[in-house]
Design an enzyme around this catalytic site. Structure first.
Site, PDB file in Angstrom:
ATOM      1  N   LYS A 119       0.826  -1.208   0.000  1.00  0.00           N
ATOM      2  CA  LYS A 119       0.000   0.000   0.000  1.00  0.00           C
ATOM      3  C   LYS A 119       0.862   1.260   0.000  1.00  0.00           C
ATOM      4  O   LYS A 119       0.576   2.220  -0.715  1.00  0.00           O
ATOM      5  CB  LYS A 119      -0.930  -0.013   1.212  1.00  0.00           C
ATOM      6  N   ALA A 159      -0.691   0.790   5.865  1.00  0.00           N
ATOM      7  CA  ALA A 159      -0.899  -0.020   7.061  1.00  0.00           C
ATOM      8  C   ALA A 159      -1.928  -1.101   6.780  1.00  0.00           C
ATOM      9  O   ALA A 159      -2.763  -0.959   5.877  1.00  0.00           O
ATOM     10  CB  ALA A 159      -1.351   0.853   8.233  1.00  0.00           C
ATOM     11  N   ASP A 160      -1.880  -2.155   7.587  1.00  0.00           N
ATOM     12  CA  ASP A 160      -2.882  -3.200   7.483  1.00  0.00           C
ATOM     13  C   ASP A 160      -3.022  -3.869   8.843  1.00  0.00           C
ATOM     14  O   ASP A 160      -2.053  -3.937   9.612  1.00  0.00           O
ATOM     15  CB  ASP A 160      -2.512  -4.235   6.418  1.00  0.00           C
ATOM     16  N   THR A 161      -4.231  -4.355   9.117  1.00  0.00           N
ATOM     17  CA  THR A 161      -4.529  -4.984  10.398  1.00  0.00           C
ATOM     18  C   THR A 161      -5.399  -6.207  10.172  1.00  0.00           C
ATOM     19  O   THR A 161      -6.329  -6.167   9.353  1.00  0.00           O
ATOM     20  CB  THR A 161      -5.273  -4.001  11.330  1.00  0.00           C
ATOM     21  N   ALA A 219       0.465  -3.891  10.997  1.00  0.00           N
ATOM     22  CA  ALA A 219       1.723  -3.525  10.356  1.00  0.00           C
ATOM     23  C   ALA A 219       1.634  -2.118   9.794  1.00  0.00           C
ATOM     24  O   ALA A 219       0.593  -1.712   9.270  1.00  0.00           O
ATOM     25  CB  ALA A 219       2.065  -4.505   9.237  1.00  0.00           C
TER      26      ALA A 219
END
Length: 204
Positions: A52, A79-81, A116
């Site tokens: 991203k 970001a990613d969750t 992250a």
């Protein structure tokens, strides 16, 4: 001082950055969220965050969203969750039944939230991963259905939002609260400092 671009449409991440006084602009990206075969949850969430951020930086270049001088000072945050219970990954629910299935599995159990965050600037990048354990109380089917009817779980990893109505499901956490919301602020602030993007700025 460098300029920050956020490669995310998440209102939670926007709120968290604003909370710590980070000024930023939005950049739209489209990164497929598909886990690869044999890819671990931690590798998956880190890959998406970095993809991203890289897609955001490429968008600044290809769409000419900023001048060459601005691009030289541009930093893009991705970001990613996601949630993990055992070997199963919990992303956003596809529908009511999917959300009900996930929340039934989380009921009375402990799961992990992996969050992250990645920064990209030119050829440079940096990445941090934060893992938080979340402990749920027992949930009834009536609670689960009423929660879905509220609309809150629709776009949340694991089908719940700890910062909203879903807080009543959480007995305790061990780790980063903001990471569960969607952006681990301590680690994000450390990365921003390394990329010369200040926090605690006065908002325009």
């Amino acid at each position: 001082m460098n300029s920050l671009y956020l490669a995310s449409q998440s209102p939670r991440r926007r709120e968290l950055l604003t909370q710590i006084g980070v000024q930023y602009q939005m950049v739209s990206v489209d990164v497929p969220e598909q886990r690869e075969a044999c890819e671990s949850p931690s590798d998956y969430v880190c890959r998406l965050a970095l993809q991203k951020a890289r897609a955001g930086f490429q968008a600044l270049q290809s769409r000419r969203l900023c001048s060459s001088e601005e691009l030289a000072k541009a930093v893009v945050l991705g970001a990613d969750t996601l949630g993990v219970l055992g070997d199963e990954v919990f992303e956003k629910p596809l529908d009511h039944n999917h959300a009900r299935q996930m929340l039934r599995q989380l009921s009375g159990a402990s799961h992990q939230i992996l969050s992250a965050v990645a920064l990209v600037s030119g050829e440079r990048h940096a990445l941090r991963l934060v893992t938080t354990q979340v402990n749920f109380r027992e949930l009834s089917d009536e609670e689960i259905d009423a929660y879905w009817a509220s609309g809150e779980p629709c776009d949340k990893a694991g089908a719940y939002g700890i910062q909203g109505l879903g807080a009543v499901f959480v007995k305790s956490i061990e780790g980063s609260y903001s990471g569960v919301v969607g952006l681990p602020l301590t680690e994000t602030a450390e990365l921003l400092k390394d990329f010369c993007v200040p926090v605690w700025q006065a908002q325009d």
